[in-house]
Design a protein around this motif. Structure first.
Motif, PDB file in Angstrom:
ATOM      1  N   ASP A 144       0.849  -1.198   0.000  1.00 38.26           N
ATOM      2  CA  ASP A 144       0.000   0.000   0.000  1.00 38.26           C
ATOM      3  C   ASP A 144       0.883   1.246   0.000  1.00 38.26           C
ATOM      4  O   ASP A 144       0.703   2.162  -0.824  1.00 38.26           O
ATOM      5  CB  ASP A 144      -0.938  -0.035   1.209  1.00 38.26           C
ATOM      6  CG  ASP A 144      -1.834   1.192   1.328  1.00 38.26           C
ATOM      7  OD1 ASP A 144      -1.953   1.982   0.372  1.00 38.26           O
ATOM      8  OD2 ASP A 144      -2.437   1.349   2.409  1.00 38.26           O
ATOM      9  N   ARG A 173      -3.428  -1.250  -5.888  1.00 35.23           N
ATOM     10  CA  ARG A 173      -3.334  -0.764  -4.507  1.00 35.23           C
ATOM     11  C   ARG A 173      -4.650  -0.950  -3.768  1.00 35.23           C
ATOM     12  O   ARG A 173      -4.665  -1.393  -2.612  1.00 35.23           O
ATOM     13  CB  ARG A 173      -2.923   0.705  -4.481  1.00 35.23           C
ATOM     14  CG  ARG A 173      -2.778   1.236  -3.044  1.00 35.23           C
ATOM     15  CD  ARG A 173      -2.649   2.713  -2.980  1.00 35.23           C
ATOM     16  NE  ARG A 173      -3.860   3.345  -3.518  1.00 35.23           N
ATOM     17  CZ  ARG A 173      -3.993   4.649  -3.683  1.00 35.23           C
ATOM     18  NH1 ARG A 173      -3.008   5.473  -3.378  1.00 35.23           N
ATOM     19  NH2 ARG A 173      -5.115   5.149  -4.161  1.00 35.23           N
ATOM     20  N   ASP A 174      -5.752  -0.655  -4.431  1.00 32.21           N
ATOM     21  CA  ASP A 174      -7.053  -0.830  -3.787  1.00 32.21           C
ATOM     22  C   ASP A 174      -7.305  -2.303  -3.448  1.00 32.21           C
ATOM     23  O   ASP A 174      -7.819  -2.620  -2.372  1.00 32.21           O
ATOM     24  CB  ASP A 174      -8.171  -0.285  -4.676  1.00 32.21           C
ATOM     25  CG  ASP A 174      -8.130   1.230  -4.811  1.00 32.21           C
ATOM     26  OD1 ASP A 174      -7.404   1.894  -4.027  1.00 32.21           O
ATOM     27  OD2 ASP A 174      -8.811   1.749  -5.718  1.00 32.21           O
ATOM     28  N   GLU A 207      -3.192   2.097  -9.166  1.00 36.04           N
ATOM     29  CA  GLU A 207      -4.264   2.471  -8.239  1.00 36.04           C
ATOM     30  C   GLU A 207      -5.226   1.308  -7.999  1.00 36.04           C
ATOM     31  O   GLU A 207      -5.620   1.037  -6.859  1.00 36.04           O
ATOM     32  CB  GLU A 207      -5.018   3.684  -8.767  1.00 36.04           C
ATOM     33  CG  GLU A 207      -6.021   4.230  -7.782  1.00 36.04           C
ATOM     34  CD  GLU A 207      -6.628   5.552  -8.230  1.00 36.04           C
ATOM     35  OE1 GLU A 207      -7.323   6.160  -7.403  1.00 36.04           O
ATOM     36  OE2 GLU A 207      -6.412   5.974  -9.377  1.00 36.04           O
ATOM     37  N   LYS A 208      -5.595   0.604  -9.055  1.00 34.42           N
ATOM     38  CA  LYS A 208      -6.492  -0.552  -8.912  1.00 34.42           C
ATOM     39  C   LYS A 208      -5.815  -1.647  -8.083  1.00 34.42           C
ATOM     40  O   LYS A 208      -6.432  -2.228  -7.179  1.00 34.42           O
ATOM     41  CB  LYS A 208      -6.881  -1.079 -10.299  1.00 34.42           C
ATOM     42  CG  LYS A 208      -7.602  -2.417 -10.296  1.00 34.42           C
ATOM     43  CD  LYS A 208      -8.977  -2.362  -9.671  1.00 34.42           C
ATOM     44  CE  LYS A 208      -9.722  -3.668  -9.878  1.00 34.42           C
ATOM     45  NZ  LYS A 208     -10.122  -4.309  -8.638  1.00 34.42           N
ATOM     46  N   ARG A 223      -5.117  -3.244  -0.442  1.00 33.25           N
ATOM     47  CA  ARG A 223      -5.716  -2.739   0.801  1.00 33.25           C
ATOM     48  C   ARG A 223      -6.836  -3.674   1.266  1.00 33.25           C
ATOM     49  O   ARG A 223      -6.966  -3.945   2.460  1.00 33.25           O
ATOM     50  CB  ARG A 223      -6.273  -1.327   0.594  1.00 33.25           C
ATOM     51  CG  ARG A 223      -5.219  -0.264   0.494  1.00 33.25           C
ATOM     52  CD  ARG A 223      -5.816   1.084   0.161  1.00 33.25           C
ATOM     53  NE  ARG A 223      -4.800   2.133   0.245  1.00 33.25           N
ATOM     54  CZ  ARG A 223      -5.013   3.390  -0.132  1.00 33.25           C
ATOM     55  NH1 ARG A 223      -6.205   3.760  -0.593  1.00 33.25           N
ATOM     56  NH2 ARG A 223      -4.047   4.274  -0.031  1.00 33.25           N
ATOM     57  N   GLU A 224      -7.620  -4.138   0.326  1.00 35.01           N
ATOM     58  CA  GLU A 224      -8.691  -5.086   0.653  1.00 35.01           C
ATOM     59  C   GLU A 224      -8.104  -6.386   1.208  1.00 35.01           C
ATOM     60  O   GLU A 224      -8.627  -6.943   2.179  1.00 35.01           O
ATOM     61  CB  GLU A 224      -9.520  -5.364  -0.601  1.00 35.01           C
ATOM     62  CG  GLU A 224     -10.699  -6.276  -0.366  1.00 35.01           C
ATOM     63  CD  GLU A 224     -11.467  -6.522  -1.658  1.00 35.01           C
ATOM     64  OE1 GLU A 224     -11.734  -7.703  -1.960  1.00 35.01           O
ATOM     65  OE2 GLU A 224     -11.786  -5.546  -2.361  1.00 35.01           O
TER      66      GLU A 224
END
Length: 172
Positions: free
Chosen positions: A105, A130-131, A127-128, A134-135
């Motif tokens: 992250d 990273r998201d 960005e995708k 994070r999940e």
């Protein structure tokens, strides 16, 4: 399109990280099989990592880059880390994910700041990813990561190893 060395470095390290993530989950599943308490979640996270790796595999070619020369080491080390944490127990496997995704992250966020508007496609994929990472971190924490034996020590060691792998993969 002229591709900067910075973009080539970003794609190389990101491909290496996603490659390593797939290997970690493979090691965990080799130990836990399909009957482990978190096997279904691990398979879901692994599938996302396979997608991420495919993105960065494609970008290496398109951006005229190359994989890290350390990939054979990450192949073995990733699997070994996954297997070792799964052998400790399901919470340790989740602790591994939480630790790595915490570092990733930070890494992806730093890359997005550094990249700016230079490569919008790469920025969108980072960005995708990273998201999703994070999940994965949140899933691992919700599934007992912090209950792993010696969690602070285990997490700290894995995070340090992750930071080292990032630095090495950026350079060689």
């Amino acid at each position: 399109m002229a591709v900067s060395q910075r973009v080539k470095r970003m794609v190389r390290v990101d491909q290496a990280g996603e490659y390593g993530a797939v290997r970690i989950y493979a090691g965990q599943l080799a130990v836990m099989g399909d009957r482990g308490p978190h096997s279904a979640k691990i398979r879901e996270m692994e599938a996302q990592e396979v997608d991420h790796r495919a993105w960065f595999d494609r970008l290496i070619v398109e951006r005229q880059g190359r994989p890290t020369v350390l990939q054979p080491i990450w192949h073995v080390a990733g699997f070994a880390l996954g297997a070792a944490t799964a052998l400790i127990g399901p919470e340790a496997a989740m602790a591994c994910t939480a630790a790595i995704e915490t570092e990733i992250d930070k890494h992806y966020t730093e890359q997005l700041e550094e990249l700016g508007d230079e490569d919008p496609e790469l920025a969108g994929l980072i960005e995708k990813a990273r998201d999703d990472e994070r999940e994965h971190r949140d899933t691992a924490l919700a599934n007992g990561a912090e209950r792993a034996p010696a969690y602070p020590l285990l997490s700290g060691a894995i995070r340090l190893g992750c930071r080292l792998a990032i630095k090495l993969s950026e350079r060689i």
